[in-house]
Design an enzyme around this catalytic site. Structure first.
Site, PDB file in Angstrom:
ATOM      1  N   SER A 114      43.971  45.194 -21.047  1.00  0.00           N
ATOM      2  CA  SER A 114      42.803  45.450 -20.815  1.00  0.00           C
ATOM      3  C   SER A 114      42.245  46.524 -19.201  1.00  0.00           C
ATOM      4  O   SER A 114      42.990  46.279 -18.629  1.00  0.00           O
ATOM      5  CB  SER A 114      41.216  43.668 -20.388  1.00  0.00           C
ATOM      6  OG  SER A 114      40.141  44.779 -20.508  1.00  0.00           O
ATOM      7  N   TYR A 136      37.860  51.990 -22.076  1.00  0.00           N
ATOM      8  CA  TYR A 136      36.431  52.212 -22.309  1.00  0.00           C
ATOM      9  C   TYR A 136      35.935  54.076 -21.341  1.00  0.00           C
ATOM     10  O   TYR A 136      36.586  53.875 -20.159  1.00  0.00           O
ATOM     11  CB  TYR A 136      35.494  50.962 -21.249  1.00  0.00           C
ATOM     12  CG  TYR A 136      35.628  49.846 -22.065  1.00  0.00           C
ATOM     13  CD1 TYR A 136      34.854  49.685 -23.359  1.00  0.00           C
ATOM     14  CD2 TYR A 136      36.393  48.711 -20.872  1.00  0.00           C
ATOM     15  CE1 TYR A 136      34.429  48.247 -23.130  1.00  0.00           C
ATOM     16  CE2 TYR A 136      35.652  47.405 -21.769  1.00  0.00           C
ATOM     17  CZ  TYR A 136      35.160  47.284 -22.411  1.00  0.00           C
ATOM     18  OH  TYR A 136      35.220  46.234 -22.691  1.00  0.00           O
ATOM     19  N   THR A 162      37.958  51.979 -26.971  1.00  0.00           N
ATOM     20  CA  THR A 162      37.323  50.956 -27.614  1.00  0.00           C
ATOM     21  C   THR A 162      35.862  51.680 -28.519  1.00  0.00           C
ATOM     22  O   THR A 162      35.666  51.944 -26.456  1.00  0.00           O
ATOM     23  CB  THR A 162      36.667  49.575 -26.579  1.00  0.00           C
ATOM     24  OG1 THR A 162      38.070  48.782 -26.339  1.00  0.00           O
ATOM     25  CG2 THR A 162      35.549  49.023 -26.798  1.00  0.00           C
ATOM     26  N   LYS A 227      39.140  51.223 -31.354  1.00  0.00           N
ATOM     27  CA  LYS A 227      39.247  49.539 -31.472  1.00  0.00           C
ATOM     28  C   LYS A 227      37.130  49.423 -31.828  1.00  0.00           C
ATOM     29  O   LYS A 227      37.049  49.744 -31.091  1.00  0.00           O
ATOM     30  CB  LYS A 227      39.073  49.202 -30.106  1.00  0.00           C
ATOM     31  CG  LYS A 227      39.444  47.383 -30.186  1.00  0.00           C
ATOM     32  CD  LYS A 227      39.923  46.636 -28.599  1.00  0.00           C
ATOM     33  CE  LYS A 227      39.950  44.943 -29.310  1.00  0.00           C
ATOM     34  NZ  LYS A 227      37.739  44.541 -28.932  1.00  0.00           N
ATOM     35  N   HIS A 251      34.686  43.049 -31.275  1.00  0.00           N
ATOM     36  CA  HIS A 251      34.061  42.908 -29.827  1.00  0.00           C
ATOM     37  C   HIS A 251      34.042  41.200 -30.154  1.00  0.00           C
ATOM     38  O   HIS A 251      33.886  40.998 -28.692  1.00  0.00           O
ATOM     39  CB  HIS A 251      33.667  43.626 -29.128  1.00  0.00           C
ATOM     40  CG  HIS A 251      33.505  43.855 -27.570  1.00  0.00           C
ATOM     41  ND1 HIS A 251      33.926  45.270 -27.459  1.00  0.00           N
ATOM     42  CD2 HIS A 251      34.084  43.360 -26.746  1.00  0.00           C
ATOM     43  CE1 HIS A 251      34.121  45.267 -25.688  1.00  0.00           C
ATOM     44  NE2 HIS A 251      34.083  43.961 -25.245  1.00  0.00           N
TER      45      HIS A 251
END
Length: 359
Positions: A114, A136, A162, A227, A251
């Site tokens: 992450s 992100y 994402t 994603k 998510h």
């Protein structure tokens, strides 16, 4: 502990209740959170028999002659389960993301790190697991570019972008608990630039669009996986924009409450890409039979997030490894009972809707 549910219960007993709620919770009324798990119960496996999937006498825990391995974007996994990106692993256990990476390395799979990790990508990469990095895209493109270069230098094999988070979901458990910031001593270390005293805050970008994907595609030679795709039209656009893979994801129910369950969205996305790129799934996977169901419906592999965090909270690195080993054994057993000796032998005819079995 025999099931992932039992491991979750042990984790819940060890965690601060607010921290447990952070990991366990979803957005709004948590309808999508529940739907991800419930979707698997609406499907039943229809096994084939007399298929010769292993040698006699391998025992109840054995792995016969079945080959569970898959290859994704040039990287081989020992079994078709990745570690999904989840934030703040040191909130669960001091071993943190490094412990999770060691568990992934020990079981032969990939960890998707992450962007909101509590240990920096360089330290996690040194743990030895094949590493992908979840991004992100930030409105500050110069910062995003520097982070991508850092990820490349650390040896990450794929960029997982994402795309379902132009704004932050309303997570009411966290609001009720007043859980708005990390405890002292913990931070999003990938947002800390070299020489900076404090990390940046992750920014959400309502202007996120396909132009961002095109910019990233031109920026890095790394494979790019999107994603957060649920709609088949977006899957077709992903192919057109030259991405290398898709994760069917909502998510974990933490963004848009009421979104379709990922297993329900999977078949249409698989049809839309028509084999032109791999399709992964996350959300709701709790058993090897869930993995087999998703693969039979067209997923190339699945990713699990919360169960690995529960293992980490319950027992550190060893607990996370136990979760992955439990899933691997469960997948092997489910494949054998379905008459499949490899993931590619799992085909849509092995799955029937629950109402078909119980009118």
């Amino acid at each position: 502990m025999l099931t992932l549910t039992e491991i979750e219960h042990k984790a819940a007993a060890r965690l601060d209740p607010a921290h447990y709620d952070f990991f366990a919770g979803g957005a709004g009324d948590e309808r999508t959170l529940r739907a991800n798990v419930a979707a698997f119960d609406r499907h039943r496996l229809r096994p084939r028999v007399l298929r010769g999937t292993g040698q006699h006498g391998t025992g109840q825990h054995g792995t016969g002659q079945r080959d569970l391995s898959v290859t994704l974007l040039g990287q081989r996994l020992a079994f078709p389960v990745l570690v999904a990106p989840t934030a703040f692993h040191r909130l669960a256990h001091p071993d943190g993301e490094v412990g999770t990476a060691r568990a992934a390395a020990a079981t032969g799979t990939i960890m998707i790190l992450s962007m909101a990790a509590t240990q920096p990508v360089e330290e996690v990469a040194a743990a030895g697991a094949p590493l992908w990095f979840q991004l992100y895209p930030q409105p500050d493109r110069s910062f995003t570019e520097r982070l991508v270069r850092r990820v490349e230098a650390a040896g990450c094999g794929t960029l997982v972008v994402t795309v379902d988070s132009p704004v932050f979901g309303r997570r009411e458990r966290d609001l009720r608990n007043g859980f708005l910031d990390l405890p002292d001593g913990l931070a999003c270390e990938n947002m800390r630039e070299p020489g900076a005293g404090h990390p940046r805050e992750i920014a959400w970008d309502p202007g996120l669009g396909w132009d961002t994907v095109a910019w990233l595609r031109a920026l890095t030679p790394l494979p790019i996986v999107l994603k957060g795709v649920l709609h088949p039209a977006d899957a077709r656009l992903a192919v057109e924009h030259g991405v290398d893979g898709i994760v069917v994801s909502n998510h974990g129910g933490r963004q848009l409450d009421g979104a379709v369950a990922t297993l329900d969205a999977l078949p249409a996305v698989v049809d839309a890409v028509a084999g032109r790129l791999p399709v992964l799934l996350d959300g709701g996977v709790r058993r090897g039979t869930d993995v087999v169901t998703a693969l039979a419906l067209g997923a190339s592999a699945v990713a699990v997030g919360r169960p690995v965090v529960w293992g980490l909270a319950a027992g550190g690195t060893d607990g996370a490894r136990a979760v992955l080993e439990l899933l691997r054994e469960d997948v092997d057993r489910a494949m054998a009972l379905c008459g499949a000796d490899r993931p590619s032998a799992l085909t849509p005819d092995l799955v029937a809707p629950a109402h078909w079995c119980h009118p």
